[in-house]
Design a protein around this motif. Sequence first.
Motif, PDB file in Angstrom:
ATOM      1  N   ASP A  53       0.700  -1.353  -0.041  1.00 29.47           N
ATOM      2  CA  ASP A  53       0.060  -0.046  -0.108  1.00 29.47           C
ATOM      3  C   ASP A  53       1.006   1.085   0.097  1.00 29.47           C
ATOM      4  N   ARG A  54       2.011   1.233   0.801  1.00 30.54           N
ATOM      5  CA  ARG A  54       2.926   2.245   0.865  1.00 30.54           C
ATOM      6  C   ARG A  54       3.447   2.662  -0.422  1.00 30.54           C
ATOM      7  N   ALA A  55       3.749   1.424  -1.084  1.00 30.38           N
ATOM      8  CA  ALA A  55       4.477   1.718  -2.521  1.00 30.38           C
ATOM      9  C   ALA A  55       3.496   2.253  -3.493  1.00 30.38           C
ATOM     10  N   ARG A  57       0.841   4.146  -2.575  1.00 33.32           N
ATOM     11  CA  ARG A  57       0.688   5.561  -2.230  1.00 33.32           C
ATOM     12  C   ARG A  57       1.696   6.591  -2.970  1.00 33.32           C
ATOM     13  N   ALA A  58       3.056   5.857  -2.623  1.00 32.63           N
ATOM     14  CA  ALA A  58       4.358   6.744  -3.334  1.00 32.63           C
ATOM     15  C   ALA A  58       4.398   6.649  -4.947  1.00 32.63           C
ATOM     16  N   GLY A  59       3.279   6.220  -5.561  1.00 33.56           N
ATOM     17  CA  GLY A  59       3.335   5.977  -6.834  1.00 33.56           C
ATOM     18  C   GLY A  59       4.311   5.301  -7.557  1.00 33.56           C
ATOM     19  N   LYS A  60       4.866   4.355  -6.715  1.00 28.85           N
ATOM     20  CA  LYS A  60       5.973   3.516  -7.083  1.00 28.85           C
ATOM     21  C   LYS A  60       5.406   2.111  -7.785  1.00 28.85           C
ATOM     22  N   LEU A  61       4.272   1.957  -7.387  1.00 29.15           N
ATOM     23  CA  LEU A  61       3.629   0.544  -7.943  1.00 29.15           C
ATOM     24  C   LEU A  61       2.148   0.923  -8.078  1.00 29.15           C
ATOM     25  N   THR A 121      20.716 -15.016   6.363  1.00 25.16           N
ATOM     26  CA  THR A 121      21.469 -14.563   7.715  1.00 25.16           C
ATOM     27  C   THR A 121      22.377 -13.332   7.592  1.00 25.16           C
ATOM     28  N   SER A 122      22.517 -12.659   8.723  1.00 23.61           N
ATOM     29  CA  SER A 122      23.358 -11.319   8.924  1.00 23.61           C
ATOM     30  C   SER A 122      24.908 -11.717   8.998  1.00 23.61           C
ATOM     31  N   ALA A 123      24.924 -12.954   9.760  1.00 25.52           N
ATOM     32  CA  ALA A 123      26.415 -13.113   9.977  1.00 25.52           C
ATOM     33  C   ALA A 123      26.576 -14.655  10.286  1.00 25.52           C
ATOM     34  N   LEU A 142      22.068 -15.466   0.624  1.00 26.52           N
ATOM     35  CA  LEU A 142      21.356 -14.134  -0.087  1.00 26.52           C
ATOM     36  C   LEU A 142      20.839 -13.276   0.893  1.00 26.52           C
ATOM     37  N   HIS A 143      21.958 -12.439   1.167  1.00 25.02           N
ATOM     38  CA  HIS A 143      21.633 -11.288   2.010  1.00 25.02           C
ATOM     39  C   HIS A 143      20.904 -10.025   1.592  1.00 25.02           C
ATOM     40  N   PHE A 144      19.877  -9.880   1.881  1.00 32.12           N
ATOM     41  CA  PHE A 144      19.232  -8.783   1.716  1.00 32.12           C
ATOM     42  C   PHE A 144      19.319  -7.571   2.588  1.00 32.12           C
ATOM     43  N   ALA A 148      13.989  -4.269   2.606  1.00 35.41           N
ATOM     44  CA  ALA A 148      14.270  -5.407   1.318  1.00 35.41           C
ATOM     45  C   ALA A 148      13.395  -4.692   0.235  1.00 35.41           C
ATOM     46  N   PRO A 149      12.318  -4.170   0.181  1.00 35.93           N
ATOM     47  CA  PRO A 149      11.846  -3.463  -1.115  1.00 35.93           C
ATOM     48  C   PRO A 149      12.317  -2.519  -1.376  1.00 35.93           C
ATOM     49  N   VAL A 150      13.304  -1.629  -0.605  1.00 35.29           N
ATOM     50  CA  VAL A 150      13.662  -0.421  -0.917  1.00 35.29           C
ATOM     51  C   VAL A 150      15.267  -0.431  -1.256  1.00 35.29           C
ATOM     52  N   LEU A 151      16.124  -1.204  -0.392  1.00 33.14           N
ATOM     53  CA  LEU A 151      17.555  -1.041  -0.639  1.00 33.14           C
ATOM     54  C   LEU A 151      17.898  -2.063  -1.627  1.00 33.14           C
ATOM     55  N   PRO A 152      18.873  -1.601  -2.656  1.00 33.72           N
ATOM     56  CA  PRO A 152      19.322  -2.511  -3.678  1.00 33.72           C
ATOM     57  C   PRO A 152      19.925  -3.627  -3.553  1.00 33.72           C
ATOM     58  N   PRO A 229      21.402   8.455   6.015  1.00 28.81           N
ATOM     59  CA  PRO A 229      19.754   8.534   6.131  1.00 28.81           C
ATOM     60  C   PRO A 229      19.406   8.257   7.596  1.00 28.81           C
ATOM     61  N   MET A 230      20.023   7.621   8.360  1.00 31.95           N
ATOM     62  CA  MET A 230      19.607   7.506   9.912  1.00 31.95           C
ATOM     63  C   MET A 230      20.972   7.178  10.559  1.00 31.95           C
ATOM     64  N   GLY A 231      21.065   7.807  11.866  1.00 29.97           N
ATOM     65  CA  GLY A 231      22.134   7.626  12.701  1.00 29.97           C
ATOM     66  C   GLY A 231      22.152   6.219  13.208  1.00 29.97           C
ATOM     67  N   ARG A 234      19.256   4.986  15.986  1.00 37.15           N
ATOM     68  CA  ARG A 234      18.291   4.849  15.093  1.00 37.15           C
ATOM     69  C   ARG A 234      18.340   3.398  14.251  1.00 37.15           C
ATOM     70  N   LEU A 235      19.436   3.286  13.557  1.00 41.38           N
ATOM     71  CA  LEU A 235      19.530   2.277  12.578  1.00 41.38           C
ATOM     72  C   LEU A 235      19.422   0.899  13.382  1.00 41.38           C
ATOM     73  N   SER A 236      20.201   0.914  14.623  1.00 38.39           N
ATOM     74  CA  SER A 236      20.151  -0.187  15.292  1.00 38.39           C
ATOM     75  C   SER A 236      18.692  -0.693  15.703  1.00 38.39           C
ATOM     76  N   LEU A 238      16.067   0.161  14.007  1.00 42.81           N
ATOM     77  CA  LEU A 238      15.456  -0.449  12.869  1.00 42.81           C
ATOM     78  C   LEU A 238      15.737  -1.885  12.565  1.00 42.81           C
ATOM     79  N   ILE A 239      17.069  -2.528  12.658  1.00 47.74           N
ATOM     80  CA  ILE A 239      17.618  -3.622  12.555  1.00 47.74           C
ATOM     81  C   ILE A 239      16.898  -4.541  13.729  1.00 47.74           C
ATOM     82  N   GLY A 240      16.763  -3.981  14.757  1.00 44.47           N
ATOM     83  CA  GLY A 240      16.300  -4.823  15.899  1.00 44.47           C
ATOM     84  C   GLY A 240      17.607  -5.143  16.825  1.00 44.47           C
TER      85      GLY A 240
END
Length: 289
Positions: A53-55, A57-61, A121-123, A142-144, A148-152, A229-231, A234-236, A238-240
């Motif tokens: 839905d977000r994509a 709304r953003a006109g990406k999809l 897996t991350s590590a 295969l590490h995304f 994942a829908p945003v970062l290439p 984009p985030m310090g 905040r990034l920690s 986001l990751i969890g």
Amino acid sequence: MSSEIARVAVIGAGQMGAGIAEVCARAGLDVLVCEQDTRAVEAGRARIQHSLDRAVRAGKLDRAEAGRASRRLRFGTDLGELSDRQLVIEAVLEDEQVKTELFATMDKVVEDPAAILASNTSAIPIMRLGMATGRAGQVLGLHFFNPAPVLPLVEVVGSLLTTPSTVDRMERFATDVLGKQTIRAGDRAGFVVNKLLVPYLLSAIRMVESGFATAADVDRGMELGTAHPMGPLRLSDLIGLDTVAAIAESLYAEFKEPLYTPPPLLLRMVDAGLLGKKSGRGFHVHGGK
Ligand SMILES: CC(=O)CC(=O)SCCNC(=O)CCNC(=O)[C@H](O)C(C)(C)COP(=O)(O)OP(=O)(O)OC[C@H]1O[C@@H](n2cnc3c(N)ncnc32)[C@H](O)[C@@H]1OP(=O)(O)O
Ligand SMILES: NC(=O)C1=CN([C@@H]2O[C@H](COP(=O)(O)OP(=O)(O)OC[C@H]3O[C@@H](n4cnc5c(N)ncnc54)[C@H](OP(=O)(O)O)[C@@H]3O)[C@@H](O)[C@H]2O)C=CC1
């Protein structure tokens, strides 16, 4: 050859599994999403719908394409349903025992001996996951990256036993089918990106722990001073924080260097259930999960 893969499964529909499943469905693949129970299935389904839905709304999809992507997704709780899959991407929590048990089960259930078993897996070293199966040649990372829908980027990680054709094939799949960009990384804890990123996150946590600077100021410093984009706090979040701690443990177990040790503050926050964005509070308070 990559175009031959039409039927994939994603195991785990947390923030990464949901994002990877969305990427696969938007790429036109038939996607089975497996979770532990119906509560987790419903949470994963809602996560994917919210992101689609977000994509839109953003006109990406296109709305019609979002609907088609939704219809390509099937959800279940029975790993037996993996039997006809050509590629399975595991994205459950960052716990080596849970993942190795799952790889052993996936290996038994997936019928096509040529099918590929991948981990997000991350590590955790891929070799350990490969050795839990009878097909280590077709097991890889295969590490995304989150979201994942945003970062290439997808890091493609072959172990010593992964066949070169599996790595080549999955690299083409990630680029030509999923539309991602890839780098190849060696099979060492943290691969390329987390081996660089996580010590930076841990240093930022140590700054907060010592009272040297507040979380808000550390983040503002890196956002305004280096255009991240985030310090790092905040990034920690986001990751969890559970995932950040697990990555640190894997890096330390592999390299035994003090810069990888998880700071006590991080471990206490995980004990307290302050996991970041997914629990609503970490170094910052978050409005939605
Ligand atoms: C731990 C590991 O193993 C590896 C890792 O993943 S390490 C973590 C890697 N990730 C990062 O470093 C993320 C750094 N942060 C960012 O890139 C950005 O802050 C961000 C993309 C998360 C959000 O960007 P933002 O500009 O602050 O917010 P916002 O404007 O809401 O979002 C930007 C775009 O991303 C989309 N987006 C944001 N979060 C999203 C999510 N969870 N799912 C889907 N789309 C999302 C938004 O819809 C928006 O799209 P449009 O540009 O098309 O409108
Ligand atoms: N967060 C990030 O930024 C990134 C994470 N990764 C990696 O992706 C993987 C998933 O992380 P992420 O999506 O963030 O984590 P989440 O905590 O968001 O999701 C974890 C998923 O694993 C499921 N799960 C928990 N316990 C078990 C179990 N015993 N057996 C099977 N499934 C289980 C959870 O189900 P339930 O809800 O029922 O507990 C949930 O669906 C990890 O390996 C992580 O390292 C990779 C790149 C980026």
